[in-house]
Enzyme design. Structure first.
Site, PDB file in Angstrom:
ATOM      1  N   PRO A  34      83.271 -17.225   4.201  1.00  0.00           N
ATOM      2  CA  PRO A  34      84.028 -16.201   4.844  1.00  0.00           C
ATOM      3  C   PRO A  34      85.508 -16.622   5.358  1.00  0.00           C
ATOM      4  CG  PRO A  34      82.418 -16.860   6.341  1.00  0.00           C
ATOM      5  CD  PRO A  34      81.962 -17.762   4.960  1.00  0.00           C
ATOM      6  N   CYS A  35      86.288 -17.199   4.792  1.00  0.00           N
ATOM      7  CA  CYS A  35      87.692 -17.757   5.019  1.00  0.00           C
ATOM      8  C   CYS A  35      88.191 -16.428   5.916  1.00  0.00           C
ATOM      9  CB  CYS A  35      88.158 -18.441   4.109  1.00  0.00           C
ATOM     10  SG  CYS A  35      88.537 -17.412   2.597  1.00  0.00           S
ATOM     11  N   HIS A  36      88.040 -15.384   5.301  1.00  0.00           N
ATOM     12  CA  HIS A  36      88.700 -14.227   6.065  1.00  0.00           C
ATOM     13  C   HIS A  36      88.515 -14.318   7.341  1.00  0.00           C
ATOM     14  CE1 HIS A  36      84.784 -12.564   4.977  1.00  0.00           C
ATOM     15  NE2 HIS A  36      84.915 -11.722   5.872  1.00  0.00           N
TER      16      HIS A  36
END
Length: 293
Positions: free
Chosen positions: A250-252
């Site tokens: 989950p780089c977001h």
């Protein structure tokens, strides 16, 4: 499948609305103005948001503001210490899902997939179309695509895995897509495995991201401190930008320390959509700071 197709059509208009909010949120555009921008009546725009996000536009739009991001970062300043013990556990939608990974060896990385069979297909998700690729050892790539760049992204993927055997296999990849993006399939007894390829530093950063709970946000600085390299914020950002498995890694959920969104490989509007969508399922109802009357 019908649900995902419907969500794709919804998302195309939602993304347009999100871009408009991002450009104009300081003057608090009304619900009518946003609906006009996406060529819908207020009634149909409200229904669109409710169908896609499971909540009203008023509540959802609250989570698209920079002020909300700032509040979250301040509130969760000790997020890594306080909540990492929960891992990916959450009562919301997908995210009781258990995600694990296996890293490729340097020799496997250099071999560019020699001896591997990669099955792939394009699918629809709540955040637009994606390309998912997998081997027997796990997912190797999950990349969001637009209609005009599907062929280019597939060719890039083939180049990355130049020596692999390729099979288009939507029947094999669809169950994974449904498990990732459809809450009814999000069960913890069906773990999702990923096959990661990267440097030791990149994998260390991605492993840290996997420990960010659903609906939470951290800063690049938080990640650098967590991996015990507090001066490596820029390198952390580069590693995050190199992530090939969208959403599952989950780089977001990583923002600038001042509360700005920061970059996102698959577009800032999509990043906003993900953060807002996750926040809806984890935050108490609050009064919207946007007019939307």
């Amino acid at each position: 499948m019908e649900e995902l197709n419907s969500q794709l059509l919804d998302y195309q208009r939602i993304e347009k609305a999100i871009r408009y909010i991002g450009e104009n949120y300081k003057r608090q555009p009304s619900l009518r103005e946003i609906a006009d921008h996406v060529a819908l009546s207020e009634y149909h725009f409200t229904r669109l948001f409710s169908r896609w996000a499971g909540t009203s536009p008023q509540r959802f739009m609250r989570y698209l503001t920079k002020e909300f991001a700032k509040e979250q970062l301040v509130r969760e300043v000790n997020l890594f210490d306080a909540t990492y013990a929960s891992g990916l556990s959450s009562p919301s939608r997908l995210h009781d899902l258990f995600v694990t990974y296996e890293a490729m060896t340097p020799a496997e990385f250099r071999a560019k997939g020699e001896g591997l069979t990669i099955r792939y297909a394009f699918h629809e998700t709540p955040f637009g179309a994606c390309l998912l690729a997998m081997t027997e050892r796990g997912i190797t790539d999950l990349r969001f695509v637009e209609d005009e760049n599907r062929a280019t992204i597939l060719e890039q993927l083939r180049t990355d895995w130049h020596n692999a055997t390729w099979q288009e296999a939507p029947d094999d990849t669809l169950p994974l897509i449904q498990q990732i993006f459809n809450s009814t399939d999000a069960t913890s007894d069906r773990p999702i495995t990923m096959l990661l390829r990267g440097t030791n530093f990149q994998i260390k950063v991605w492993e840290a991201l996997l420990r960010i709970p659903f609906g939470k946000m951290v800063s690049y600085d938080n990640v650098a401190q967590y991996i015990e390299q507090p001066t490596a914020q820029r390198a952390v950002g580069t590693a995050i930008g190199s992530n090939r498995i969208a959403y599952l890694i989950p780089c977001h959920r990583v923002l600038q320390k001042v509360g700005g969104l920061g970059g996102y490989r698959w577009g800032t509007a999509r990043k906003q959509a993900m953060l807002g969508w996750e926040a809806v399922w984890t935050q108490p109802v609050v009064q919207s700071e946007l007019d939307l009357s």
